[in-house]
Design a protein around this motif. Sequence first.
Motif, PDB file in Angstrom:
ATOM      1  N   TYR A 102      -3.012   1.258  -3.352  1.00  0.00           N
ATOM      2  CA  TYR A 102      -3.541  -0.050  -3.701  1.00  0.00           C
ATOM      3  C   TYR A 102      -3.507  -0.914  -2.445  1.00  0.00           C
ATOM      4  CZ  TYR A 102      -3.402   0.714  -8.773  1.00  0.00           C
ATOM      5  OH  TYR A 102      -3.622   1.165 -10.041  1.00  0.00           O
ATOM      6  N   ALA A 103      -4.440  -0.680  -1.522  1.00  0.00           N
ATOM      7  CA  ALA A 103      -4.460  -1.402  -0.250  1.00  0.00           C
ATOM      8  C   ALA A 103      -4.600  -2.905  -0.466  1.00  0.00           C
ATOM      9  CB  ALA A 103      -5.590  -0.885   0.632  1.00  0.00           C
ATOM     10  N   ILE A 104      -5.324  -3.313  -1.501  1.00  0.00           N
ATOM     11  CA  ILE A 104      -5.502  -4.739  -1.770  1.00  0.00           C
ATOM     12  C   ILE A 104      -4.163  -5.396  -2.086  1.00  0.00           C
ATOM     13  CG2 ILE A 104      -6.033  -4.433  -4.233  1.00  0.00           C
ATOM     14  CD1 ILE A 104      -7.680  -6.993  -1.886  1.00  0.00           C
ATOM     15  N   LEU A 105      -3.255  -4.674  -2.725  1.00  0.00           N
ATOM     16  CA  LEU A 105      -1.945  -5.244  -3.028  1.00  0.00           C
ATOM     17  C   LEU A 105      -1.121  -5.423  -1.760  1.00  0.00           C
ATOM     18  CD1 LEU A 105      -0.970  -3.396  -6.321  1.00  0.00           C
ATOM     19  CD2 LEU A 105      -1.971  -5.664  -6.039  1.00  0.00           C
ATOM     20  N   HIS A 106      -1.224  -4.486  -0.836  1.00  0.00           N
ATOM     21  CA  HIS A 106      -0.542  -4.638   0.449  1.00  0.00           C
ATOM     22  C   HIS A 106      -1.085  -5.867   1.178  1.00  0.00           C
ATOM     23  CE1 HIS A 106       1.865  -0.989   0.583  1.00  0.00           C
ATOM     24  NE2 HIS A 106       0.829  -0.317   0.120  1.00  0.00           N
ATOM     25  N   ALA A 131      10.847   0.398  -3.844  1.00  0.00           N
ATOM     26  CA  ALA A 131      10.364   0.270  -5.229  1.00  0.00           C
ATOM     27  C   ALA A 131       8.938  -0.282  -5.252  1.00  0.00           C
ATOM     28  CB  ALA A 131      11.293  -0.640  -6.026  1.00  0.00           C
ATOM     29  N   ALA A 132       8.654  -1.289  -4.433  1.00  0.00           N
ATOM     30  CA  ALA A 132       7.301  -1.851  -4.374  1.00  0.00           C
ATOM     31  C   ALA A 132       6.319  -0.826  -3.815  1.00  0.00           C
ATOM     32  CB  ALA A 132       7.283  -3.119  -3.531  1.00  0.00           C
ATOM     33  N   ASN A 133       6.726  -0.112  -2.781  1.00  0.00           N
ATOM     34  CA  ASN A 133       5.844   0.916  -2.216  1.00  0.00           C
ATOM     35  C   ASN A 133       5.520   1.996  -3.239  1.00  0.00           C
ATOM     36  OD1 ASN A 133       5.301  -0.079   0.366  1.00  0.00           O
ATOM     37  ND2 ASN A 133       7.241   0.699   1.150  1.00  0.00           N
ATOM     38  N   ALA A 134       6.461   2.333  -4.089  1.00  0.00           N
ATOM     39  CA  ALA A 134       6.205   3.326  -5.138  1.00  0.00           C
ATOM     40  C   ALA A 134       5.148   2.822  -6.113  1.00  0.00           C
ATOM     41  CB  ALA A 134       7.495   3.655  -5.880  1.00  0.00           C
ATOM     42  N   LEU A 135       5.128   1.517  -6.364  1.00  0.00           N
ATOM     43  CA  LEU A 135       4.127   0.948  -7.266  1.00  0.00           C
ATOM     44  C   LEU A 135       2.748   0.902  -6.615  1.00  0.00           C
ATOM     45  CD1 LEU A 135       6.171  -1.999  -8.795  1.00  0.00           C
ATOM     46  CD2 LEU A 135       5.566   0.158  -9.900  1.00  0.00           C
ATOM     47  N   PHE A 136       2.700   0.754  -5.299  1.00  0.00           N
ATOM     48  CA  PHE A 136       1.423   0.694  -4.582  1.00  0.00           C
ATOM     49  C   PHE A 136       0.825   2.071  -4.341  1.00  0.00           C
ATOM     50  CE2 PHE A 136       2.885  -3.384  -2.157  1.00  0.00           C
ATOM     51  CZ  PHE A 136       2.787  -4.113  -3.325  1.00  0.00           C
ATOM     52  N   PRO A 151       0.650  11.334  -9.830  1.00  0.00           N
ATOM     53  CA  PRO A 151       0.404  12.765  -9.696  1.00  0.00           C
ATOM     54  C   PRO A 151      -0.926  13.009  -8.982  1.00  0.00           C
ATOM     55  CG  PRO A 151      -0.153  12.099 -11.901  1.00  0.00           C
ATOM     56  CD  PRO A 151       0.409  10.881 -11.194  1.00  0.00           C
ATOM     57  N   ASP A 152      -1.029  14.146  -8.337  1.00  0.00           N
ATOM     58  CA  ASP A 152      -2.250  14.515  -7.637  1.00  0.00           C
ATOM     59  C   ASP A 152      -3.348  14.763  -8.662  1.00  0.00           C
ATOM     60  OD1 ASP A 152      -3.839  15.070  -5.464  1.00  0.00           O
ATOM     61  OD2 ASP A 152      -3.241  17.175  -5.364  1.00  0.00           O
ATOM     62  N   ILE A 153      -4.528  14.257  -8.375  1.00  0.00           N
ATOM     63  CA  ILE A 153      -5.658  14.470  -9.272  1.00  0.00           C
ATOM     64  C   ILE A 153      -6.193  15.871  -9.003  1.00  0.00           C
ATOM     65  CG2 ILE A 153      -7.990  13.738  -9.864  1.00  0.00           C
ATOM     66  CD1 ILE A 153      -7.167  10.919  -8.994  1.00  0.00           C
TER      67      ILE A 153
END
Length: 50
Positions: free
Chosen positions: A11-15, A29-34, A39-41
């Motif tokens: 989520y580059a926009i969140l960064h 923890a925040a990086n895990a949310l971004f 899982p790999d698609i």
Amino acid sequence: MTTVILNNRSYAILHAELDRVGGGQAGPAANALFDLSQPDIAGSSPVACE
């Protein structure tokens, strides 16, 4: 009909927004949310459909 799926894995926009508001460096923890890498698609390589 064409369907395009982009898999940017983050989520580059969140960064960018975190930087914009002066949030500083994101912690683990925040990086895990971004992160969208898990899982790999399955079949995330480009596929042409007709």
